[in-house]
Motif scaffolding. Structure first.
Motif, PDB file in Angstrom:
ATOM      1  N   THR A 121      11.623 -59.965 -85.146  1.00 12.67           N
ATOM      2  CA  THR A 121      12.561 -61.046 -84.815  1.00 12.67           C
ATOM      3  C   THR A 121      13.913 -60.866 -85.494  1.00 12.67           C
ATOM      4  OG1 THR A 121      10.680 -62.547 -84.617  1.00 12.67           O
ATOM      5  CG2 THR A 121      12.866 -63.551 -84.775  1.00 12.67           C
ATOM      6  N   HIS A 122      14.944 -60.889 -84.668  1.00  9.94           N
ATOM      7  CA  HIS A 122      16.343 -60.773 -85.117  1.00  9.94           C
ATOM      8  C   HIS A 122      16.612 -59.522 -85.951  1.00  9.94           C
ATOM      9  CE1 HIS A 122      18.866 -63.696 -83.412  1.00  9.94           C
ATOM     10  NE2 HIS A 122      18.394 -64.763 -84.021  1.00  9.94           N
ATOM     11  N   THR A 123      15.914 -58.440 -85.631  1.00  8.65           N
ATOM     12  CA  THR A 123      16.248 -57.142 -86.197  1.00  8.65           C
ATOM     13  C   THR A 123      16.695 -56.238 -85.048  1.00  8.65           C
ATOM     14  OG1 THR A 123      14.062 -56.119 -85.927  1.00  8.65           O
ATOM     15  CG2 THR A 123      14.411 -57.473 -87.903  1.00  8.65           C
ATOM     16  N   ASP A 232      15.475 -61.033 -90.981  1.00 13.77           N
ATOM     17  CA  ASP A 232      14.034 -60.975 -90.788  1.00 13.77           C
ATOM     18  C   ASP A 232      13.304 -62.076 -91.566  1.00 13.77           C
ATOM     19  OD1 ASP A 232      14.400 -60.089 -93.348  1.00 13.77           O
ATOM     20  OD2 ASP A 232      13.355 -58.168 -93.083  1.00 13.77           O
ATOM     21  N   ASN A 233      14.063 -63.057 -92.063  1.00 13.27           N
ATOM     22  CA  ASN A 233      13.474 -64.173 -92.804  1.00 13.27           C
ATOM     23  C   ASN A 233      12.956 -65.224 -91.821  1.00 13.27           C
ATOM     24  OD1 ASN A 233      12.920 -66.461 -94.356  1.00 13.27           O
ATOM     25  ND2 ASN A 233      14.591 -66.059 -95.786  1.00 13.27           N
ATOM     26  N   PRO A 234      11.637 -65.414 -91.697  1.00 17.13           N
ATOM     27  CA  PRO A 234      11.096 -66.332 -90.684  1.00 17.13           C
ATOM     28  C   PRO A 234      11.435 -67.795 -90.926  1.00 17.13           C
ATOM     29  CG  PRO A 234       9.356 -65.615 -92.162  1.00 17.13           C
ATOM     30  CD  PRO A 234      10.566 -64.794 -92.500  1.00 17.13           C
ATOM     31  N   TRP A 235      11.886 -68.116 -92.133  1.00 25.59           N
ATOM     32  CA  TRP A 235      12.279 -69.493 -92.415  1.00 25.59           C
ATOM     33  C   TRP A 235      13.700 -69.788 -91.941  1.00 25.59           C
ATOM     34  CZ3 TRP A 235       8.447 -72.528 -94.191  1.00 25.59           C
ATOM     35  CH2 TRP A 235       7.347 -71.892 -94.788  1.00 25.59           C
ATOM     36  N   GLU A 260       7.792 -73.114 -86.409  1.00 28.68           N
ATOM     37  CA  GLU A 260       6.410 -73.246 -86.875  1.00 28.68           C
ATOM     38  C   GLU A 260       5.517 -72.207 -86.214  1.00 28.68           C
ATOM     39  OE1 GLU A 260       8.229 -77.367 -87.351  1.00 28.68           O
ATOM     40  OE2 GLU A 260       8.404 -75.656 -86.005  1.00 28.68           O
ATOM     41  N   HIS A 261       5.751 -71.981 -84.932  1.00 28.27           N
ATOM     42  CA  HIS A 261       4.959 -70.988 -84.205  1.00 28.27           C
ATOM     43  C   HIS A 261       5.193 -69.584 -84.752  1.00 28.27           C
ATOM     44  CE1 HIS A 261       3.478 -68.375 -81.072  1.00 28.27           C
ATOM     45  NE2 HIS A 261       4.704 -67.931 -80.857  1.00 28.27           N
ATOM     46  N   HIS A 262       6.444 -69.239 -85.070  1.00 25.97           N
ATOM     47  CA  HIS A 262       6.716 -67.913 -85.605  1.00 25.97           C
ATOM     48  C   HIS A 262       6.092 -67.723 -86.986  1.00 25.97           C
ATOM     49  CE1 HIS A 262       9.563 -65.302 -83.259  1.00 25.97           C
ATOM     50  NE2 HIS A 262       9.482 -66.376 -82.478  1.00 25.97           N
TER      51      HIS A 262
END
Length: 331
Positions: A121-123, A232-235, A260-262
């Motif tokens: 995600t977002h990389t 790449d920080n999911p928060w 929350e799903h990620h």
């Protein structure tokens, strides 16, 4: 939109005990089928009403209401791709094939695409296109969602010639994509044949609702990562929309709890609200309304702020800007 400036480095496993996570990740085919049956009923009622009343206004209302349900099939496909919709692998595969085929998306291709998105995600490896929408034409094009539709159809056709995008890496995935391509083409052929036989019925029951559904679907998908941090920080790299409409959340399989799903992709959609009670205070990027999100986008476009954002934006090397990926022959 609320965006925390705190640099969050929480461990997602610290917020729930092992017992709580086991409970949250428990799947229920019965619950999935009951909810799906409710969706089917909500689709059948306006469609039947449009066919019975048979006036322009009833047909128009029927198209829109049926489109809301058809749009939700994308989120059912999403749940099935994660294996959280049904109890079994086969159940999730079949549910994904049915949902994907009805919205003309190759379910196996979507599964590979989406799993790669979650891992990256977002990389630079993220297959979801990145960029800034700077004018109303680009916004309208994004809402119509043709890039996604044509991109996936193109990849499906190319799979029959053994050509694939960079994120399809295994023979098993390639075989599944080819299988679902034939299923998809079989459905398209059936729709064409049925439309020749009963054009107005098919227009009311499926074709127009499906076309409208593509626009409605992107209305809820666009906020997922657009204003979130490119890291790449999911928060921080995913947005949740805390809409007050329970009907919207129900119809869209709680996809509004996207951050929350990620963080917990193994949690079924109907448990994401419970996850949110512990998670939302730590998220960097949240929104209170889909309408408010789109108003912000349009405001940025009209005011010129979007162009300023675009001038400052640096695309990661190798990151996709559309769903029209380069395709290569599998070895």
């Amino acid at each position: 939109m609320t965006q925390s400036q705190e640099n969050v480095h929480l461990d997602r496993n610290d917020l729930f005990s092992s017992a709580e996570l086991r409970k949250l990740t428990r799947r229920s085919s019965g619950q999935a089928l009951r909810r799906a049956a409710t969706h089917a009923l909500l689709y059948a009622i306006p469609v039947a009403g449009a066919l019975v009343v048979d006036t322009w206004w009833a047909i128009g209302i029927g198209w829109v209401l049926a489109a809301v349900v058809i749009a939700s099939l994308h989120n059912l496909l999403h749940c099935a791709s994660h294996g959280t919709f049904m109890n079994t692998y086969r159940g999730n595969r079949v549910a994904g094939q049915v949902a994907g085929t009805l919205i003309l998306v190759n379910s196996a291709l979507y599964r590979v695409f989406h799993m790669h998105h979650h891992r990256n995600t977002h990389t630079a490896e993220d297959p979801e296109p990145d960029g800034i929408i700077t004018n109303l034409r680009e916004y309208a094009t994004a809402m119509i969602n043709w890039d996604y539709f044509i991109g996936f159809l193109r990849m499906s056709v190319a799979s029959l010639g053994n050509r694939y995008p960079y994120f399809v890496k295994t023979d098993r995935a390639r075989s599944a994509i080819r299988r679902d391509t034939w299923i998809l083409f079989g459905w398209i052929a059936a729709v064409i044949a049925l439309t020749v036989l009963w054009p107005m019925v098919m227009l009311t029951v499926y074709i127009m609702p499906a076309c409208i559904a593509w626009v409605l679907n992107n209305f809820s998908i666009m906020p997922e990562h657009y204003y979130a941090e490119r890291s790449d920080n999911p928060w921080r790299n995913t947005n949740s929309v805390y809409t007050k409409s329970r009907w919207f959340s129900f119809l869209n399989w709680n996809t509004n709890y996207h951050a929350e799903h990620h963080l917990y992709p193994g949690v079924p959609a109907w448990n994401l609200h419970e996850v949110s009670t512990q998670v939302r205070q730590h998220l960097a990027c949240t929104e209170t309304s889909y309408i408010r999100f789109h108003i912000r986008m349009l405001s940025d476009i009209v005011s010129g702020r979007a162009k300023e954002q675009d001038e400052a934006f640096v695309l990661q090397e190798g990151r996709a800007t559309s769903f029209i990926y380069p395709l290569r022959k599998a070895e």
